[in-house]
Design an enzyme around this catalytic site. Structure first.
Site, PDB file in Angstrom:
ATOM      1  N   ASN A  11     -11.548  19.803 -11.360  1.00 40.08           N
ATOM      2  CA  ASN A  11     -10.415  19.256 -12.119  1.00 40.08           C
ATOM      3  C   ASN A  11     -10.376  17.842 -12.296  1.00 40.08           C
ATOM      4  O   ASN A  11      -9.904  17.145 -11.580  1.00 40.08           O
ATOM      5  CB  ASN A  11      -9.105  19.802 -11.517  1.00 40.08           C
ATOM      6  CG  ASN A  11      -7.744  19.599 -12.185  1.00 40.08           C
ATOM      7  OD1 ASN A  11      -7.898  18.789 -13.212  1.00 40.08           O
ATOM      8  ND2 ASN A  11      -6.918  19.998 -11.912  1.00 40.08           N
ATOM      9  N   LYS A  18     -10.338  16.409  -8.486  1.00 36.91           N
ATOM     10  CA  LYS A  18     -10.071  17.211  -7.363  1.00 36.91           C
ATOM     11  C   LYS A  18     -11.007  18.621  -7.510  1.00 36.91           C
ATOM     12  O   LYS A  18     -11.291  18.744  -8.543  1.00 36.91           O
ATOM     13  CB  LYS A  18      -8.673  18.079  -7.939  1.00 36.91           C
ATOM     14  CG  LYS A  18      -7.129  17.063  -7.457  1.00 36.91           C
ATOM     15  CD  LYS A  18      -6.113  18.033  -7.512  1.00 36.91           C
ATOM     16  CE  LYS A  18      -4.915  17.232  -8.384  1.00 36.91           C
ATOM     17  NZ  LYS A  18      -3.991  17.923  -9.056  1.00 36.91           N
ATOM     18  N   ARG A  93     -11.577  23.033 -15.113  1.00 35.12           N
ATOM     19  CA  ARG A  93     -10.443  23.026 -15.783  1.00 35.12           C
ATOM     20  C   ARG A  93     -10.315  22.201 -17.184  1.00 35.12           C
ATOM     21  O   ARG A  93     -10.547  20.983 -16.954  1.00 35.12           O
ATOM     22  CB  ARG A  93      -9.107  22.399 -14.931  1.00 35.12           C
ATOM     23  CG  ARG A  93      -8.056  22.414 -15.700  1.00 35.12           C
ATOM     24  CD  ARG A  93      -6.954  21.974 -14.743  1.00 35.12           C
ATOM     25  NE  ARG A  93      -5.585  22.068 -15.383  1.00 35.12           N
ATOM     26  CZ  ARG A  93      -4.789  21.014 -15.691  1.00 35.12           C
ATOM     27  NH1 ARG A  93      -5.076  19.817 -15.103  1.00 35.12           N
ATOM     28  NH2 ARG A  93      -3.512  21.200 -16.224  1.00 35.12           N
ATOM     29  N   ASN A 213       5.843  19.160 -11.258  1.00 33.58           N
ATOM     30  CA  ASN A 213       6.284  17.922 -11.804  1.00 33.58           C
ATOM     31  C   ASN A 213       6.233  18.178 -13.443  1.00 33.58           C
ATOM     32  O   ASN A 213       7.217  17.636 -14.014  1.00 33.58           O
ATOM     33  CB  ASN A 213       5.324  16.902 -11.280  1.00 33.58           C
ATOM     34  CG  ASN A 213       5.909  15.476 -11.658  1.00 33.58           C
ATOM     35  OD1 ASN A 213       7.275  15.310 -11.477  1.00 33.58           O
ATOM     36  ND2 ASN A 213       4.959  14.518 -11.725  1.00 33.58           N
ATOM     37  N   GLY A 214       5.118  18.648 -13.984  1.00 34.43           N
ATOM     38  CA  GLY A 214       5.285  19.106 -15.336  1.00 34.43           C
ATOM     39  C   GLY A 214       5.801  20.422 -15.106  1.00 34.43           C
ATOM     40  O   GLY A 214       5.572  21.417 -14.044  1.00 34.43           O
ATOM     41  N   ARG A 243       9.123  13.974 -17.976  1.00 37.14           N
ATOM     42  CA  ARG A 243       9.244  14.091 -19.517  1.00 37.14           C
ATOM     43  C   ARG A 243      10.555  14.950 -19.867  1.00 37.14           C
ATOM     44  O   ARG A 243      11.173  15.737 -19.116  1.00 37.14           O
ATOM     45  CB  ARG A 243       7.931  15.128 -19.969  1.00 37.14           C
ATOM     46  CG  ARG A 243       6.562  14.724 -19.542  1.00 37.14           C
ATOM     47  CD  ARG A 243       5.641  15.751 -19.986  1.00 37.14           C
ATOM     48  NE  ARG A 243       4.341  15.359 -19.524  1.00 37.14           N
ATOM     49  CZ  ARG A 243       3.636  16.167 -18.913  1.00 37.14           C
ATOM     50  NH1 ARG A 243       4.176  17.539 -18.626  1.00 37.14           N
ATOM     51  NH2 ARG A 243       2.460  15.881 -18.350  1.00 37.14           N
ATOM     52  N   GLY A 332       5.440  23.525  -7.316  1.00 37.59           N
ATOM     53  CA  GLY A 332       6.244  22.976  -6.396  1.00 37.59           C
ATOM     54  C   GLY A 332       7.804  22.943  -6.381  1.00 37.59           C
ATOM     55  O   GLY A 332       8.385  23.315  -5.245  1.00 37.59           O
ATOM     56  N   GLY A 334       9.461  25.448  -8.233  1.00 38.62           N
ATOM     57  CA  GLY A 334       9.760  26.996  -8.263  1.00 38.62           C
ATOM     58  C   GLY A 334       9.497  27.560  -6.823  1.00 38.62           C
ATOM     59  O   GLY A 334      10.240  28.561  -6.308  1.00 38.62           O
TER      60      GLY A 334
HETATM   61  P1  AMP Z   1       3.699  20.250  -8.436  1.00 37.65           P
HETATM   62  O1  AMP Z   1       3.550  19.710  -9.714  1.00 37.65           O
HETATM   63  O2  AMP Z   1       3.487  21.967  -8.572  1.00 37.65           O
HETATM   64  O3  AMP Z   1       2.613  20.007  -7.411  1.00 37.65           O
HETATM   65  O4  AMP Z   1       5.093  20.227  -8.052  1.00 37.65           O
HETATM   66  C1  AMP Z   1       5.533  18.857  -7.556  1.00 37.65           C
HETATM   67  C2  AMP Z   1       7.054  18.708  -7.462  1.00 37.65           C
HETATM   68  O5  AMP Z   1       7.387  19.795  -6.328  1.00 37.65           O
HETATM   69  C3  AMP Z   1       7.581  17.505  -6.619  1.00 37.65           C
HETATM   70  O6  AMP Z   1       7.693  16.373  -7.529  1.00 37.65           O
HETATM   71  C4  AMP Z   1       8.614  17.905  -6.339  1.00 37.65           C
HETATM   72  O7  AMP Z   1       9.596  17.607  -7.016  1.00 37.65           O
HETATM   73  C5  AMP Z   1       8.770  19.345  -6.059  1.00 37.65           C
HETATM   74  N1  AMP Z   1       8.714  19.673  -4.741  1.00 37.65           N
HETATM   75  C6  AMP Z   1       7.826  19.978  -3.759  1.00 37.65           C
HETATM   76  N2  AMP Z   1       8.295  20.350  -2.344  1.00 37.65           N
HETATM   77  C7  AMP Z   1       9.631  20.744  -2.682  1.00 37.65           C
HETATM   78  C8  AMP Z   1      10.685  21.173  -1.669  1.00 37.65           C
HETATM   79  N3  AMP Z   1      10.434  21.516  -0.282  1.00 37.65           N
HETATM   80  N4  AMP Z   1      11.693  21.152  -2.299  1.00 37.65           N
HETATM   81  C9  AMP Z   1      12.112  20.742  -3.506  1.00 37.65           C
HETATM   82  N5  AMP Z   1      11.232  20.353  -4.532  1.00 37.65           N
HETATM   83  C10 AMP Z   1      10.046  20.434  -4.130  1.00 37.65           C
END
Ligand code: AMP
Length: 401
Positions: A11, A18, A93, A213-214, A243, A332, A334
């Site tokens: 990726n 990654k 990816r 984050n997205g 965003r 993250g 969800g």
């Molecule tokens: P991702 O882009 O899927 O890696 O998600 C990253 C985001 O998940 C982070 O910016 C956090 O806002 C959120 N996140 C990660 N761990 C937690 C947690 N334990 N509780 C709430 N939000 C989290």
């Protein structure tokens, strides 16, 4: 003869790469890692070896070629080099596949040319993805390289949902339509949700909420995507980390004409300084929940705006699907933020949606149901695994799967 059972998933982002090596026979991941700050003065490579040991190297990686060569050297040091007979394919990816790439695709010169032609609609992502493919091809020219597109799962969205209501001639000339992103994740999670429920994906209507984050939502009918919240670019839809998501396009004219902001400044504002970050100064949901708990008004507003938009999409996709069997929270936020899941679903009993507070508060890395038995719609937390999905698609395409 050694069987080729492994796929290297790459990726390549604008300043990072990654990677994960996945064995398709047993699902193990003998190695994984990340190169960061490519092209900057101080780069970093973090590699996890088969025994779980982590090796960290701090040195500049002037470009993606240097970074990928370093990755290849790390893999070789563990006896997992790119020349290993166990390697069946490299899965890449690729963010934007336009209308043409509806499925994983074996990379040829012609395919690369087509991915290059899509750079104007994905200027931030496709160039790095292309570089990743080119460098990997140069390192192992004989090995199948498979492009797995973030947009592919959404190419089934019907024309009336994919079109913006603008002059089709202008739209077509500039390839303006709703493509959607995070497709590999939506596809994986829709299928994993069916598995969790012991159902055939073809008989299940699912709303997938990919909240990282997205963030994006999708409506999946019988395994087929029929709508998604991101559009021409990943800016449309939900409130995200940085965003804005949906916004009146008139805001852009206004900020330009009346506010005096340039188009580039507005682009930066909406993509990198808006969403949760713009509303309260933080884009990490953990921090926002903590601050809101302490009564911080800006954090509370950010949380409410985030959840409000989420509920609008939930309701919208309910109507698009007509019948909803499951709602799956992933990525993250969800997977981890129980308060977001609770707030997004509260008061929807009339729609057959309920969440059990106790099940919702369970922390686990496993896919799990969080709705009570009486809930007509199953609400679930389903961890996403884009790397595994890319590896499976690449492996199946090269005929090894
Ligand atoms: P991702 O882009 O899927 O890696 O998600 C990253 C985001 O998940 C982070 O910016 C956090 O806002 C959120 N996140 C990660 N761990 C937690 C947690 N334990 N509780 C709430 N939000 C989290």
């Amino acid at each position: 003869m050694t069987e080729a059972t492994r796929v290297l998933v790459l990726n390549a982002g604008s300043s990072s790469v990654k990677y994960q090596l996945i064995d398709m026979l047993d699902g193990t991941r003998p190695a994984a890692g990340l190169v960061e700050r490519i092209g900057e003065g101080s780069g970093r490579l973090k590699h996890t070896a088969p025994d779980g040991a982590v090796r960290e190297t701090m040195q500049p990686y002037p470009d993606h070629a240097a970074a990928l060569k370093a990755v290849a050297a790390e893999l070789a040091a563990d006896g997992l080099g790119l020349d290993s007979p166990e390697l069946a394919a490299i899965g890449h990816r690729v963010v934007h596949g336009g209308k043409r790439f509806t499925a994983p695709t074996l990379v040829t010169d012609e395919v690369l040319t087509e991915i290059r032609r899509l750079v104007p609609v994905a200027p931030l992502h496709n160039p790095a993805n292309i570089t990743g493919i080119e460098v990997a091809r140069a390192l192992r020219p004989d090995l199948p390289q498979v492009a797995v597109f973030d947009t592919a799962f959404h190419t089934t969205i019907p024309e009336h949902a994919a079109r913006y209501a603008i002059d089709p001639a202008i739209a077509d000339e500039h390839r303006v339509r709703r493509y959607g992103f995070h497709g590999t994740s939506h596809q994986y999670v829709a299928r994993a949700t069916a598995r969790l429920l012991g159902k055939d994906p073809a008989e299940l209507n699912v709303i997938v909420l990919h909240l990282g984050n997205g963030a994006s939502a999708s409506a999946v009918a019988g395994g087929v995507c029929v709508d998604t919240s991101m559009g021409l670019t990943p800016l449309e839809g939900l409130v995200m980390g940085t965003r804005s998501g949906d916004i009146d396009p008139g805001v852009i004219f206004h900020l330009n004409r009346v506010g005096g902001l340039s188009i580039d400044e507005i682009d930066d504002l909406l993509n990198r300084r808006s969403g949760l970050l713009g509303l309260c100064g933080d884009n990490d949901m953990r921090e926002i929940l903590r601050r809101a708990e302490e009564g911080d008004a800006a954090a509370e507003l950010a949380f409410r705006a985030y959840v409000h938009r989420l509920r609008k999409y939930l309701g919208g996709y309910y109507a698009v699907l007509g019948r909803v069997d499951a709602i799956a929270f992933t990525a993250g936020v969800g997977e981890n933020a129980a308060p977001v899941r609770a707030a997004a679903t509260v008061g929807l009993e009339e729609l057959g949606i309920a969440v059990d507070p106790e099940l919702n508060s369970v922390r686990s890395a496993e896919a799990r149901v969080i709705s009570p038995a009486y809930s007509r719609v199953t609400v679930a937390v389903v961890p996403t695994d884009e790397e595994l999905e890319i590896a499976q698609q690449a492996y199946a395409l090269v005929g090894a799967g």
